[in-house]
Design a protein around this motif. Structure first.
Motif, PDB file in Angstrom:
ATOM      1  N   ALA A  64       0.834  -1.397   0.246  1.00  0.00           N
ATOM      2  CA  ALA A  64       0.015   0.022  -0.219  1.00  0.00           C
ATOM      3  C   ALA A  64       0.994   1.158  -0.389  1.00  0.00           C
ATOM      4  CB  ALA A  64      -0.654  -0.181   1.053  1.00  0.00           C
ATOM      5  N   TRP A  65       2.055   1.195   0.525  1.00  0.00           N
ATOM      6  CA  TRP A  65       2.760   2.452   1.109  1.00  0.00           C
ATOM      7  C   TRP A  65       3.392   2.521  -0.097  1.00  0.00           C
ATOM      8  CZ3 TRP A  65       5.042   1.138   5.999  1.00  0.00           C
ATOM      9  CH2 TRP A  65       4.889   1.004   7.283  1.00  0.00           C
ATOM     10  N   ARG A  66       4.248   1.764  -1.234  1.00  0.00           N
ATOM     11  CA  ARG A  66       4.846   1.703  -2.250  1.00  0.00           C
ATOM     12  C   ARG A  66       3.549   2.370  -3.709  1.00  0.00           C
ATOM     13  NH1 ARG A  66       6.079  -4.366  -2.084  1.00  0.00           N
ATOM     14  NH2 ARG A  66       8.685  -3.086  -0.389  1.00  0.00           N
ATOM     15  N   ASP A  67       2.077   2.023  -3.233  1.00  0.00           N
ATOM     16  CA  ASP A  67       1.257   2.012  -4.365  1.00  0.00           C
ATOM     17  C   ASP A  67       0.609   3.258  -3.931  1.00  0.00           C
ATOM     18  OD1 ASP A  67       1.203  -0.296  -5.615  1.00  0.00           O
ATOM     19  OD2 ASP A  67      -0.204  -1.112  -4.639  1.00  0.00           O
ATOM     20  N   ASN A  68       1.731   4.537  -2.890  1.00  0.00           N
ATOM     21  CA  ASN A  68       0.517   5.463  -2.242  1.00  0.00           C
ATOM     22  C   ASN A  68       0.016   5.537  -1.838  1.00  0.00           C
ATOM     23  OD1 ASN A  68       3.588   6.888  -3.165  1.00  0.00           O
ATOM     24  ND2 ASN A  68       3.216   6.360  -5.434  1.00  0.00           N
ATOM     25  N   LYS A  69      -1.130   4.485  -1.164  1.00  0.00           N
ATOM     26  CA  LYS A  69      -2.613   4.907  -0.229  1.00  0.00           C
ATOM     27  C   LYS A  69      -1.769   5.096   0.850  1.00  0.00           C
ATOM     28  CE  LYS A  69      -3.959   0.786  -3.551  1.00  0.00           C
ATOM     29  NZ  LYS A  69      -5.521   1.413  -3.952  1.00  0.00           N
ATOM     30  N   LYS A  70      -3.527   5.940   1.668  1.00  0.00           N
ATOM     31  CA  LYS A  70      -2.642   5.805   2.651  1.00  0.00           C
ATOM     32  C   LYS A  70      -3.356   4.499   3.483  1.00  0.00           C
ATOM     33  CE  LYS A  70      -3.108  10.393   4.511  1.00  0.00           C
ATOM     34  NZ  LYS A  70      -3.773  11.408   5.126  1.00  0.00           N
ATOM     35  N   VAL A  71      -2.312   4.349   5.233  1.00  0.00           N
ATOM     36  CA  VAL A  71      -2.924   3.531   5.926  1.00  0.00           C
ATOM     37  C   VAL A  71      -3.053   3.218   7.385  1.00  0.00           C
ATOM     38  CG1 VAL A  71      -1.859   1.072   6.118  1.00  0.00           C
ATOM     39  CG2 VAL A  71      -1.483   1.817   4.152  1.00  0.00           C
ATOM     40  N   TYR A  72      -4.614   2.829   7.733  1.00  0.00           N
ATOM     41  CA  TYR A  72      -5.131   3.077   8.492  1.00  0.00           C
ATOM     42  C   TYR A  72      -5.214   1.900  10.152  1.00  0.00           C
ATOM     43  CZ  TYR A  72      -6.564   7.588   6.980  1.00  0.00           C
ATOM     44  OH  TYR A  72      -5.988   8.875   6.405  1.00  0.00           O
ATOM     45  N   VAL A  73      -5.027   2.228  11.332  1.00  0.00           N
ATOM     46  CA  VAL A  73      -4.844   0.945  11.815  1.00  0.00           C
ATOM     47  C   VAL A  73      -5.605   1.252  13.028  1.00  0.00           C
ATOM     48  CG1 VAL A  73      -2.723  -0.380  11.051  1.00  0.00           C
ATOM     49  CG2 VAL A  73      -3.237   0.904  13.497  1.00  0.00           C
ATOM     50  N   PRO A  74      -6.294   0.217  13.411  1.00  0.00           N
ATOM     51  CA  PRO A  74      -7.011   0.329  14.298  1.00  0.00           C
ATOM     52  C   PRO A  74      -6.373   1.026  16.144  1.00  0.00           C
ATOM     53  CG  PRO A  74      -7.572  -2.111  14.207  1.00  0.00           C
ATOM     54  CD  PRO A  74      -6.758  -1.012  13.173  1.00  0.00           C
ATOM     55  N   VAL A  75      -6.870   1.813  16.641  1.00  0.00           N
ATOM     56  CA  VAL A  75      -6.829   1.827  18.045  1.00  0.00           C
ATOM     57  C   VAL A  75      -7.988   2.121  19.253  1.00  0.00           C
ATOM     58  CG1 VAL A  75      -5.709   3.794  19.832  1.00  0.00           C
ATOM     59  CG2 VAL A  75      -4.794   3.492  17.862  1.00  0.00           C
ATOM     60  N   THR A  76      -7.549   0.810  20.247  1.00  0.00           N
ATOM     61  CA  THR A  76      -9.517   0.477  21.177  1.00  0.00           C
ATOM     62  C   THR A  76      -8.982   1.189  22.264  1.00  0.00           C
ATOM     63  OG1 THR A  76      -8.459  -1.461  20.084  1.00  0.00           O
ATOM     64  CG2 THR A  76      -9.743  -2.041  21.883  1.00  0.00           C
ATOM     65  N   ASP A  77     -10.428   0.866  22.535  1.00  0.00           N
ATOM     66  CA  ASP A  77     -11.038   2.042  23.327  1.00  0.00           C
ATOM     67  C   ASP A  77     -11.188   0.575  24.826  1.00  0.00           C
ATOM     68  OD1 ASP A  77     -12.293   3.391  26.074  1.00  0.00           O
ATOM     69  OD2 ASP A  77     -12.001   4.735  25.364  1.00  0.00           O
ATOM     70  N   ALA A  78     -10.619   0.294  25.334  1.00  0.00           N
ATOM     71  CA  ALA A  78     -11.036  -0.816  25.924  1.00  0.00           C
ATOM     72  C   ALA A  78     -12.213  -1.086  27.075  1.00  0.00           C
ATOM     73  CB  ALA A  78     -10.265  -1.741  26.387  1.00  0.00           C
ATOM     74  N   GLY A  79     -12.748   0.075  27.108  1.00  0.00           N
ATOM     75  CA  GLY A  79     -14.000   1.142  28.022  1.00  0.00           C
ATOM     76  C   GLY A  79     -15.821   1.241  27.117  1.00  0.00           C
ATOM     77  N   THR A  80     -14.902   1.471  26.484  1.00  0.00           N
ATOM     78  CA  THR A  80     -16.176   1.329  25.683  1.00  0.00           C
ATOM     79  C   THR A  80     -16.203   0.457  24.657  1.00  0.00           C
ATOM     80  OG1 THR A  80     -14.934   2.867  23.764  1.00  0.00           O
ATOM     81  CG2 THR A  80     -16.095   4.155  25.554  1.00  0.00           C
ATOM     82  N   LYS A  81     -14.893  -0.257  23.927  1.00  0.00           N
ATOM     83  CA  LYS A  81     -15.790  -0.808  23.412  1.00  0.00           C
ATOM     84  C   LYS A  81     -15.817  -0.916  22.093  1.00  0.00           C
ATOM     85  CE  LYS A  81     -17.208  -5.616  26.051  1.00  0.00           C
ATOM     86  NZ  LYS A  81     -16.015  -6.512  25.725  1.00  0.00           N
ATOM     87  N   GLU A  82     -14.987   0.116  21.477  1.00  0.00           N
ATOM     88  CA  GLU A  82     -14.944   0.862  20.378  1.00  0.00           C
ATOM     89  C   GLU A  82     -13.164   1.123  19.523  1.00  0.00           C
ATOM     90  OE1 GLU A  82     -16.933   4.749  20.633  1.00  0.00           O
ATOM     91  OE2 GLU A  82     -18.773   4.334  21.166  1.00  0.00           O
ATOM     92  N   ILE A  83     -13.007   1.396  18.208  1.00  0.00           N
ATOM     93  CA  ILE A  83     -12.327   1.337  17.752  1.00  0.00           C
ATOM     94  C   ILE A  83     -12.296   2.765  16.839  1.00  0.00           C
ATOM     95  CG2 ILE A  83     -11.226  -1.193  17.767  1.00  0.00           C
ATOM     96  CD1 ILE A  83     -12.710  -0.838  14.889  1.00  0.00           C
ATOM     97  N   GLN A  84     -10.845   3.088  17.005  1.00  0.00           N
ATOM     98  CA  GLN A  84     -10.482   4.238  15.587  1.00  0.00           C
ATOM     99  C   GLN A  84     -10.305   3.648  15.100  1.00  0.00           C
ATOM    100  OE1 GLN A  84     -12.804   6.821  14.943  1.00  0.00           O
ATOM    101  NE2 GLN A  84     -14.340   6.350  16.593  1.00  0.00           N
ATOM    102  N   PHE A  85      -9.501   4.260  13.517  1.00  0.00           N
ATOM    103  CA  PHE A  85      -8.813   3.967  12.989  1.00  0.00           C
ATOM    104  C   PHE A  85      -7.570   5.065  12.473  1.00  0.00           C
ATOM    105  CE2 PHE A  85     -11.589   1.160  11.700  1.00  0.00           C
ATOM    106  CZ  PHE A  85     -10.728   0.030  11.800  1.00  0.00           C
TER     107      PHE A  85
END
Length: 185
Positions: A64-85
Motif C-alpha cells: 500500500a505504501w508503494r502504491d501511495n495509499k494511506k494506511v490506517y490501523v485500529p486503536v482500541t478503547d477497551a472501556g467503551t469497546k470501540e475502535i478508531q482508525f
C-alpha cells in the motif's frame, strides 16, 4: 455448536499452524489482495495488527505504501469497546495496546480516519453467507454501524470458512468480501 465452542475449535485449529505456515499463507492471501480490483479502487485502507495466529497484513501495508495509499490501523478503547482508525507511516511509533495488540502512539497531531475506505478485518470463523465470528467484543460491528460507506474484506485461512451457517445476531455486520489463500467470497 454454540459460539464459544466454535471459537475454541477454530482457535485450536489456527494455533496448530506453524509460524512458517502462517507466514506462507499470509503472503499468499496478501498477494491475492493487492492484485484484486477491490484493493486497486481504494486510496485509503485500514488494516489490523495480527495476533493469535491471524492472517498478517504486513505485506499489504508495504505494498500500500508503494502504491501511495494511506494506511490506517485500529486503536482500541477497551472501556467503551470501540475502535478508531489512525494513519500510520514507516516512522510511526508503536506501543502495546488493549489485549496486547500493538497500536500507534497517538498524540495531538495523529490523523484519525475521516473518509470512506477499504477495511480489512480479522475473525475466527466465517461461513459462505459472509457471517463472521470474531472474539465477541463487537468492535468492528460498532464501528461499521456508523461508517456504512466503507467496504470490508475479511482475511482468513481457507479452513476458517465453515460449511454450516454460523450463529449470528441481527446487529452483526457482514464483511463485503472474504479473502483466503484459495478463493474470494
Amino acid at each position: 455448536m454454540n459460539k464459544k465452542e466454535i471459537r475454541e475449535r477454530m482457535s485450536e485449529k489456527r494455533n496448530r499452524l506453524s509460524l512458517k505456515e502462517q507466514t506462507i499463507l499470509s503472503r499468499q492471501i496478501a498477494e491475492r489482495v493487492v492484485q484484486s480490483d477491490i484493493y486497486a479502487k481504494w486510496d485509503c485502507i485500514c488494516v489490523y495488527q495480527a495476533f493469535r495466529g491471524e492472517v498478517s497484513c504486513e505485506y499489504i501495508i508495504k505494498e500500500a505504501w508503494r502504491d501511495n495509499k494511506k494506511v490506517y490501523v485500529p486503536v482500541t478503547d477497551a472501556g467503551t469497546k470501540e475502535i478508531q482508525f489512525y494513519y500510520i507511516t514507516e516512522h510511526t511509533f508503536w506501543k502495546e495496546g488493549a489485549y496486547g495488540i500493538m497500536e500507534p502512539v497517538i498524540d495531538e497531531v495523529s490523523e484519525m480516519l475521516k473518509t470512506s475506505s477499504l477495511i480489512f478485518m480479522p475473525g475466527l470463523a466465517f461461513d459462505k453467507q459472509h457471517h463472521r465470528l470474531g472474539y465477541g467484543g463487537g468492535y468492528y460491528d460498532k464501528y461499521l454501524a456508523s461508517h456504512r460507506d466503507c467496504v470490508t474484506m475479511a482475511l482468513c485461512y481457507d479452513f476458517q470458512i465453515v460449511e454450516k451457517e454460523l450463529p449470528y445476531e441481527a446487529h452483526d455486520i457482514l464483511p463485503d468480501y472474504i479473502m483466503t489463500e484459495c478463493r474470494i467470497l
